[in-house]
Write a protein that holds these residues in place. Structure first.
Motif, PDB file in Angstrom:
ATOM      1  N   LEU A 207     -28.718  70.870  38.012  1.00 12.68           N
ATOM      2  CA  LEU A 207     -27.339  71.683  38.093  1.00 12.68           C
ATOM      3  C   LEU A 207     -27.461  73.027  38.595  1.00 12.68           C
ATOM      4  CD1 LEU A 207     -25.997  69.890  34.550  1.00 12.68           C
ATOM      5  CD2 LEU A 207     -25.277  69.402  36.935  1.00 12.68           C
ATOM      6  N   LYS A 208     -28.782  73.374  38.298  1.00 18.69           N
ATOM      7  CA  LYS A 208     -28.939  74.769  38.891  1.00 18.69           C
ATOM      8  C   LYS A 208     -29.086  74.770  40.215  1.00 18.69           C
ATOM      9  CE  LYS A 208     -31.995  78.751  38.273  1.00 18.69           C
ATOM     10  NZ  LYS A 208     -33.389  79.131  37.594  1.00 18.69           N
ATOM     11  N   GLU A 209     -29.673  73.553  40.857  1.00 19.54           N
ATOM     12  CA  GLU A 209     -29.694  73.572  42.211  1.00 19.54           C
ATOM     13  C   GLU A 209     -28.250  73.365  42.906  1.00 19.54           C
ATOM     14  OE1 GLU A 209     -32.369  70.644  43.505  1.00 19.54           O
ATOM     15  OE2 GLU A 209     -34.033  71.658  42.541  1.00 19.54           O
ATOM     16  N   PHE A 210     -27.187  72.629  42.172  1.00 20.01           N
ATOM     17  CA  PHE A 210     -26.039  72.743  42.413  1.00 20.01           C
ATOM     18  C   PHE A 210     -24.921  73.809  42.094  1.00 20.01           C
ATOM     19  CE2 PHE A 210     -26.616  67.737  41.656  1.00 20.01           C
ATOM     20  CZ  PHE A 210     -26.851  67.452  43.105  1.00 20.01           C
ATOM     21  N   ASN A 211     -25.749  74.843  41.698  1.00 19.39           N
ATOM     22  CA  ASN A 211     -24.960  76.042  41.278  1.00 19.39           C
ATOM     23  C   ASN A 211     -24.040  75.813  40.103  1.00 19.39           C
ATOM     24  OD1 ASN A 211     -26.198  77.926  43.650  1.00 19.39           O
ATOM     25  ND2 ASN A 211     -24.994  76.665  44.868  1.00 19.39           N
ATOM     26  N   VAL A 212     -24.310  75.014  39.397  1.00 18.17           N
ATOM     27  CA  VAL A 212     -23.379  74.990  38.061  1.00 18.17           C
ATOM     28  C   VAL A 212     -23.717  76.000  37.161  1.00 18.17           C
ATOM     29  CG1 VAL A 212     -23.099  73.528  36.048  1.00 18.17           C
ATOM     30  CG2 VAL A 212     -23.241  72.583  38.237  1.00 18.17           C
ATOM     31  N   LYS A 213     -22.745  76.728  36.482  1.00 14.00           N
ATOM     32  CA  LYS A 213     -22.895  77.910  35.700  1.00 14.00           C
ATOM     33  C   LYS A 213     -23.257  77.307  34.453  1.00 14.00           C
ATOM     34  CE  LYS A 213     -20.236  81.199  38.615  1.00 14.00           C
ATOM     35  NZ  LYS A 213     -19.746  80.194  39.627  1.00 14.00           N
ATOM     36  N   LEU A 214     -23.950  77.828  33.541  1.00 15.43           N
ATOM     37  CA  LEU A 214     -24.154  77.378  32.085  1.00 15.43           C
ATOM     38  C   LEU A 214     -24.047  78.788  31.215  1.00 15.43           C
ATOM     39  CD1 LEU A 214     -24.821  75.560  30.177  1.00 15.43           C
ATOM     40  CD2 LEU A 214     -27.264  75.944  30.362  1.00 15.43           C
ATOM     41  N   ILE A 215     -22.874  78.453  30.291  1.00 15.57           N
ATOM     42  CA  ILE A 215     -22.587  79.586  29.485  1.00 15.57           C
ATOM     43  C   ILE A 215     -22.936  79.157  28.184  1.00 15.57           C
ATOM     44  CG2 ILE A 215     -20.913  81.291  28.532  1.00 15.57           C
ATOM     45  CD1 ILE A 215     -21.107  81.407  31.554  1.00 15.57           C
ATOM     46  N   ARG A 216     -24.073  80.105  27.639  1.00 17.14           N
ATOM     47  CA  ARG A 216     -24.786  79.529  26.271  1.00 17.14           C
ATOM     48  C   ARG A 216     -23.996  80.327  25.182  1.00 17.14           C
ATOM     49  NH1 ARG A 216     -29.699  76.731  26.677  1.00 17.14           N
ATOM     50  NH2 ARG A 216     -30.513  76.760  28.714  1.00 17.14           N
ATOM     51  N   ASN A 217     -22.367  80.051  25.142  1.00 13.98           N
ATOM     52  CA  ASN A 217     -21.754  80.600  24.043  1.00 13.98           C
ATOM     53  C   ASN A 217     -20.576  79.877  23.804  1.00 13.98           C
ATOM     54  OD1 ASN A 217     -22.879  83.253  24.236  1.00 13.98           O
ATOM     55  ND2 ASN A 217     -21.329  83.807  26.048  1.00 13.98           N
ATOM     56  N   GLU A 218     -20.157  79.910  22.294  1.00 12.67           N
ATOM     57  CA  GLU A 218     -19.229  79.197  21.748  1.00 12.67           C
ATOM     58  C   GLU A 218     -18.062  79.223  22.753  1.00 12.67           C
ATOM     59  OE1 GLU A 218     -16.499  78.443  17.708  1.00 12.67           O
ATOM     60  OE2 GLU A 218     -17.883  80.165  17.873  1.00 12.67           O
ATOM     61  N   ALA A 219     -17.374  78.083  23.164  1.00 12.57           N
ATOM     62  CA  ALA A 219     -16.234  77.881  23.692  1.00 12.57           C
ATOM     63  C   ALA A 219     -14.615  78.102  23.041  1.00 12.57           C
ATOM     64  CB  ALA A 219     -16.057  76.607  24.642  1.00 12.57           C
ATOM     65  N   LYS A 220     -14.129  79.383  23.312  1.00 15.05           N
ATOM     66  CA  LYS A 220     -12.733  79.348  22.768  1.00 15.05           C
ATOM     67  C   LYS A 220     -11.778  79.059  23.902  1.00 15.05           C
ATOM     68  CE  LYS A 220     -14.135  83.162  19.864  1.00 15.05           C
ATOM     69  NZ  LYS A 220     -13.688  84.844  19.311  1.00 15.05           N
TER      70      LYS A 220
END
Length: 374
Positions: free
Chosen positions: A186-199
């Motif tokens: 996914l990193k190679e696909f430029n997917v962003k990962l936000i390691r926070n609780e989603a509001k």
């Protein structure tokens, strides 16, 4: 197209994989991707389907309760009502056809990933179910003969047991290594990962203050915070150990519902099917139940997770406006995750609007706001 995926369990990661591969700009929101998925055994066994809304499954649960290996502590009320309403009702034939196609897709996709790079202990060496009594073995054979999946199987002798059923087409993986593999891809696909609780504000398609074109909810049992879906938690436990096993194949002890999977650098013990939303650890019973099959020398790690179960055990995959849902596959989340991710991507990209029976709970929904929304 900008897509937010809320929930980075195995279904969320595969959803991101297929969407990114189709050119979508994907952002995953999860504080700890894979945390509540990796406890699973990693057996890719889509043919071993449990139809939950049946008296046979209820009887099996009662047997597990008598053996002291499961309990009912808490269930989602909407799930219980729907279970009782649909008890012993058969799904349409096209639903089984859909599941057979998904099973085939997932089995083949894990094999394809391993051909690209087997960095997740993929093994295509089948699965052995072992039975304590002749009566239970006969019941197991009868169930497999009646299965809508028509799986290949054979009965075998197993020392110390009444016998076993061997499924040669099934495979297995290391769950934590597969999560690591997907995160790298996914990193190679430029997917962003936000390691926070989603509001989340579903009406505005807003996640943590950012507007998206589409929102995907793959956050397991916690999906009920956003939508009124009949999903409840059946808790499972995973233990990573070093030691020796009597058998080299993956094994499931049918009486206890415990899976044993010998992998390259550890042995994975997995069990538990309690209706329970708590984070209390109650999985050490597996050491006693598996001691004649596994000689444990060292406990490496432990983990628990919450299997999101629909009333009938089928996945829930559907779309309401610009919100797409994927959950409900119960203990077969890993077995169907590639196919679920691919189907979710089809919905998000507008290639299809519904999957009929599999989408039924989503099709009749009104979008409900999370109480903690912005």
């Amino acid at each position: 197209m900008n897509v937010a995926i809320v929930g980075g369990g195995i279904v969320g990661l595969f959803s991101a994989y297929f969407l990114a591969r189709e050119g979508a700009n994907v952002t995953i929101y999860d504080e700890n991707p894979g945390k509540y998925s990796i406890h699973a055994a990693g057996l890719i066994e889509p043919y071993r389907f449990d139809k939950l809304n049946s008296t046979g499954m209820i009887a099996k649960m009662l047997r597990y309760m008598r053996h002291g290996i499961t309990e009912v502590r808490q269930v989602n009320r909407a799930w219980l009502i729907e279970l009782l309403k649909s008890l012993n009702k058969e799904p349409p034939a096209e639903a089984w056809s859909f599941m057979r196609d998904m099973a085939k897709f997932s089995l083949e996709f894990y094999a394809k990933l391993s051909e690209e790079r087997n960095d997740f202990d993929y093994k295509n060496d089948g699965l052995l179910e072992v039975y304590a009594s002749e009566e239970e073995l006969e019941r197991g054979v009868k169930e497999e003969k009646a299965s809508p999946f028509s799986p290949k199987f054979e009965t075998v002798d197993v020392e110390g047991f009444a016998g076993g059923i061997f499924f040669p087409e099934l495979s297995r993986i290391s769950t934590e290594k597969l999560v690591d593999r997907l995160l790298k891809d996914l990193k190679e696909f430029n997917v962003k990962l936000i390691r926070n609780e989603a509001k989340v504000n579903l009406e505005k398609k807003n996640v943590n203050g950012k507007k998206f074109d589409k929102v995907v909810l793959t956050n397991g049992v916690w999906i009920t915070r956003f939508l009124n879906l009949p999903v409840t938690a059946f808790k499972g436990y995973g233990i990573w150990v070093k030691g020796k096993t009597r058998l080299s194949n993956a094994i499931v002890t049918v009486n206890e519902g415990i899976a044993i999977s010998p992998l390259s650098d550890h042995i994975k013990l997995t069990g538990g099917f309690s209706a329970d939303f708590s984070s209390e650890w109650r999985g050490d019973y597996m050491f006693e139940k598996t001691k004649r099959l596994v000689e444990v020398e060292e406990v490496v790690s432990k983990s628990l997770g919450f299997r999101p179960c629909s009333p009938d055990g089928f996945p829930i995959i559907g779309k309401k406006d610009d919100v797409t849902v994927g959950t409900g596959a119960c203990r077969l989340g890993w077995s169907y995750a590639p196919a679920m991710g691919e189907k979710i991507s089809e919905l998000v990209l507008g290639k299809v609007n519904t999957f009929g029976y599999i989408s039924k709970y989503v099709d009749k929904l009104d979008v409900v706001q999370d109480r903690r929304s912005d």
